[in-house]
Design a protein around this motif. Structure first.
Motif, PDB file in Angstrom:
ATOM      1  N   LEU A 196      40.417 -25.898 -79.127  1.00 35.87           N
ATOM      2  CA  LEU A 196      40.318 -24.840 -78.120  1.00 35.87           C
ATOM      3  C   LEU A 196      39.021 -24.067 -78.335  1.00 35.87           C
ATOM      4  N   ALA A 197      38.695 -23.782 -79.585  1.00 39.71           N
ATOM      5  CA  ALA A 197      37.464 -23.057 -79.890  1.00 39.71           C
ATOM      6  C   ALA A 197      36.241 -23.843 -79.426  1.00 39.71           C
ATOM      7  N   ASN A 198      36.269 -25.178 -79.537  1.00 38.07           N
ATOM      8  CA  ASN A 198      35.144 -25.992 -79.083  1.00 38.07           C
ATOM      9  C   ASN A 198      34.883 -25.812 -77.589  1.00 38.07           C
ATOM     10  N   ILE A 199      35.957 -25.807 -76.803  1.00 38.86           N
ATOM     11  CA  ILE A 199      35.807 -25.663 -75.354  1.00 38.86           C
ATOM     12  C   ILE A 199      35.284 -24.274 -74.996  1.00 38.86           C
ATOM     13  N   LEU A 200      35.868 -23.245 -75.620  1.00 40.14           N
ATOM     14  CA  LEU A 200      35.428 -21.876 -75.359  1.00 40.14           C
ATOM     15  C   LEU A 200      33.979 -21.672 -75.794  1.00 40.14           C
ATOM     16  N   PHE A 201      33.619 -22.270 -76.923  1.00 36.84           N
ATOM     17  CA  PHE A 201      32.250 -22.160 -77.433  1.00 36.84           C
ATOM     18  C   PHE A 201      31.262 -22.751 -76.436  1.00 36.84           C
ATOM     19  N   ALA A 202      31.573 -23.933 -75.893  1.00 37.86           N
ATOM     20  CA  ALA A 202      30.675 -24.571 -74.930  1.00 37.86           C
ATOM     21  C   ALA A 202      30.502 -23.711 -73.684  1.00 37.86           C
ATOM     22  N   LYS A 203      31.590 -23.098 -73.227  1.00 36.37           N
ATOM     23  CA  LYS A 203      31.506 -22.249 -72.034  1.00 36.37           C
ATOM     24  C   LYS A 203      30.609 -21.035 -72.280  1.00 36.37           C
ATOM     25  N   GLN A 204      30.764 -20.420 -73.436  1.00 32.92           N
ATOM     26  CA  GLN A 204      29.938 -19.244 -73.725  1.00 32.92           C
ATOM     27  C   GLN A 204      28.496 -19.638 -74.020  1.00 32.92           C
ATOM     28  N   LEU A 205      28.307 -20.790 -74.667  1.00 31.80           N
ATOM     29  CA  LEU A 205      26.949 -21.270 -74.925  1.00 31.80           C
ATOM     30  C   LEU A 205      26.225 -21.508 -73.610  1.00 31.80           C
ATOM     31  N   GLN A 206      26.944 -22.018 -72.611  1.00 32.48           N
ATOM     32  CA  GLN A 206      26.335 -22.208 -71.298  1.00 32.48           C
ATOM     33  C   GLN A 206      25.874 -20.876 -70.712  1.00 32.48           C
ATOM     34  N   LYS A 207      26.656 -19.827 -70.916  1.00 30.43           N
ATOM     35  CA  LYS A 207      26.271 -18.499 -70.438  1.00 30.43           C
ATOM     36  C   LYS A 207      25.015 -18.012 -71.156  1.00 30.43           C
ATOM     37  N   GLU A 208      24.906 -18.347 -72.452  1.00 28.89           N
ATOM     38  CA  GLU A 208      23.708 -17.977 -73.206  1.00 28.89           C
ATOM     39  C   GLU A 208      22.487 -18.707 -72.653  1.00 28.89           C
ATOM     40  N   PHE A 209      22.649 -19.986 -72.328  1.00 28.26           N
ATOM     41  CA  PHE A 209      21.553 -20.747 -71.725  1.00 28.26           C
ATOM     42  C   PHE A 209      21.154 -20.129 -70.386  1.00 28.26           C
ATOM     43  N   ASP A 210      22.157 -19.838 -69.560  1.00 28.78           N
ATOM     44  CA  ASP A 210      21.886 -19.287 -68.230  1.00 28.78           C
ATOM     45  C   ASP A 210      21.175 -17.945 -68.327  1.00 28.78           C
ATOM     46  N   ALA A 211      21.598 -17.132 -69.294  1.00 29.22           N
ATOM     47  CA  ALA A 211      20.977 -15.812 -69.465  1.00 29.22           C
ATOM     48  C   ALA A 211      19.516 -15.934 -69.875  1.00 29.22           C
ATOM     49  N   SER A 212      19.188 -17.052 -70.536  1.00 31.58           N
ATOM     50  CA  SER A 212      17.803 -17.284 -70.963  1.00 31.58           C
ATOM     51  C   SER A 212      16.993 -18.017 -69.891  1.00 31.58           C
ATOM     52  N   SER A 213      17.643 -18.282 -68.747  1.00 28.71           N
ATOM     53  CA  SER A 213      16.981 -18.940 -67.606  1.00 28.71           C
ATOM     54  C   SER A 213      16.377 -20.288 -67.968  1.00 28.71           C
ATOM     55  N   VAL A 214      17.120 -21.068 -68.773  1.00 27.97           N
ATOM     56  CA  VAL A 214      16.689 -22.426 -69.090  1.00 27.97           C
ATOM     57  C   VAL A 214      17.703 -23.409 -68.515  1.00 27.97           C
ATOM     58  N   PRO A 215      17.264 -24.614 -68.143  1.00 29.40           N
ATOM     59  CA  PRO A 215      18.162 -25.585 -67.516  1.00 29.40           C
ATOM     60  C   PRO A 215      18.953 -26.444 -68.503  1.00 29.40           C
ATOM     61  N   ALA A 216      19.259 -25.907 -69.669  1.00 32.05           N
ATOM     62  CA  ALA A 216      20.038 -26.659 -70.651  1.00 32.05           C
ATOM     63  C   ALA A 216      21.511 -26.650 -70.264  1.00 32.05           C
ATOM     64  N   LEU A 217      22.251 -27.651 -70.728  1.00 31.14           N
ATOM     65  CA  LEU A 217      23.670 -27.761 -70.421  1.00 31.14           C
ATOM     66  C   LEU A 217      24.495 -27.806 -71.699  1.00 31.14           C
ATOM     67  N   ALA A 218      25.594 -27.079 -71.711  1.00 30.64           N
ATOM     68  CA  ALA A 218      26.557 -27.136 -72.808  1.00 30.64           C
ATOM     69  C   ALA A 218      27.834 -27.735 -72.249  1.00 30.64           C
ATOM     70  N   ILE A 219      28.299 -28.808 -72.847  1.00 27.60           N
ATOM     71  CA  ILE A 219      29.446 -29.547 -72.323  1.00 27.60           C
ATOM     72  C   ILE A 219      30.398 -29.858 -73.465  1.00 27.60           C
ATOM     73  N   SER A 220      31.697 -29.646 -73.238  1.00 30.23           N
ATOM     74  CA  SER A 220      32.690 -30.063 -74.233  1.00 30.23           C
ATOM     75  C   SER A 220      33.375 -31.308 -73.697  1.00 30.23           C
ATOM     76  N   ILE A 221      33.720 -32.232 -74.581  1.00 28.27           N
ATOM     77  CA  ILE A 221      34.291 -33.504 -74.113  1.00 28.27           C
ATOM     78  C   ILE A 221      35.522 -33.892 -74.917  1.00 28.27           C
ATOM     79  N   ASN A 222      36.390 -34.606 -74.245  1.00 26.00           N
ATOM     80  CA  ASN A 222      37.557 -35.215 -74.867  1.00 26.00           C
ATOM     81  C   ASN A 222      37.338 -36.720 -74.834  1.00 26.00           C
ATOM     82  N   PRO A 223      37.136 -37.356 -75.978  1.00 25.66           N
ATOM     83  CA  PRO A 223      36.847 -38.794 -75.985  1.00 25.66           C
ATOM     84  C   PRO A 223      38.059 -39.672 -75.694  1.00 25.66           C
TER      85      PRO A 223
END
Length: 320
Positions: A196-223
């Protein structure tokens, strides 16, 4: 998506630099191999140098074009200091980082704490990767061209409701009474908590990327269900039904290469970049389908709270 084939569908990665934690075995090995086969410079981040070097020799022996393109990065996720040091070492030797795949982690096992005094599944699966990512964030932001992927799991809905991952006491909870903490229910609840922490971390990391105005992507995956050695050994440890479970998983689950497909899709597919709004902060199931996780995993306030708590807890440990 469902027809993504890592062997043929990964575009040229020439000039890209990648880190794969736990890239020396199981799914991690196949992720590292396919990234290298398609031109990336790959760092296999692992605790065992001998195991990582053996993986590098195997990759090079199976494709001579990968020679001198795969390297070992010492990473000990059992301590937050180890994660911090790995980030420093990488940043001193490389000026760019296009792909970061958090693959290493612990599955269900008897309750234990790390040398930092933290429940080990949560520490290894979330807090140490959090520290590593924060250390690499300046490099990721300056590169900011390709996806950044976290490995999650379909078991995350079994985490204690409401998160309960924001203090050391909550993190160190065995998620079961003392008598039953090492039974399957307690072991998988602790594992689910870290996922659960992995998924939440990816979502917040994406917000950090967006706040920095960079086109990076944070994605969590279930293999998906994958017959790695770790999974098979875990099945084999189950009392009474262990051998049967190990046999069934070995026959019915995905191979490690098949399990690696979703992470490779997230990290390399042109479709992900072309549809970045759909994949930014997304949770993917095989082989790259964005889907909704549990109610808690969709809670943006929990994601913000986890980031802040992880920052405070890791800082307290590292500043000791």
């Amino acid at each position: 998506m469902s027809n993504f084939n890592p062997l043929t569908d990964i575009p040229s990665l020439t000039g890209k630099v990648a880190i794969v934690t736990g890239g020396n075995r199981g799914m991690g090995f196949h992720i590292s191999q396919q990234l290298a086969n398609h031109g990336a410079k790959v760092y296999i981040a692992a605790r065992s140098e001998s195991s990582a070097m053996e993986a590098i020799r195997r990759i090079e022996s199976e494709n001579s074009a990968t020679k001198n393109s795969v390297f070992y990065l010492n990473l000990d996720l059992s301590t937050l200091k180890g994660a911090q040091e790995a980030g420093k070492i990488f940043s001193q030797s490389e000026s760019r980082l296009d792909i970061l795949i958090h693959n290493a982690g612990l599955m269900s096992h008897p309750y234990a704490q790390t040398a930092d005094g933290l429940e080990d599944t949560f520490a290894v699966n979330h807090l140490a990767p959090f520290v590593l990512t924060k250390g690499l964030l300046p490099t990721l932001l300056s590169t900011a061209k390709d996806p950044n992927a976290d490995v999650s799991s379909e078991i995350h809905p079994q985490a204690p409701e409401g998160g309960k991952i924001f203090t050391v006491d909550e993190i160190n909870s065995p998620c079961a009474s003392p008598m039953f903490r090492d039974w399957l229910k307690g072991r998988y609840a602790r594992y689910a908590r870290s996922k659960l922490a992995n998924i939440l971390f990816a979502k917040q990391l994406q917000k950090e990327f967006d706040a920095s105005s960079v086109p990076a992507l944070a994605i969590s995956i279930n293999p998906g269900g994958v017959a790695t050695d770790t999974v098979l050994n875990n099945m084999g440890s189950v009392v009474l039904f262990g051998p049967l479970l190990r046999f069934l998983v070995g026959r019915l689950a995905k191979t490690p290469l098949e399990g690696a497909a979703t992470a490779l899709f997230a990290a390399t597919s042109p479709q992900v970049r072309a549809q970045s709004k759909d994949f930014a902060g997304a949770y993917l199931i095989p082989y790259g389908k964005p889907t909704l996780g549990s109610k808690d995993s969709q809670d943006v306030k929990l994601a913000e709270k986890l980031w802040k708590a992880s920052d405070e807890i890791s800082a307290a440990v590292l500043n000791k």
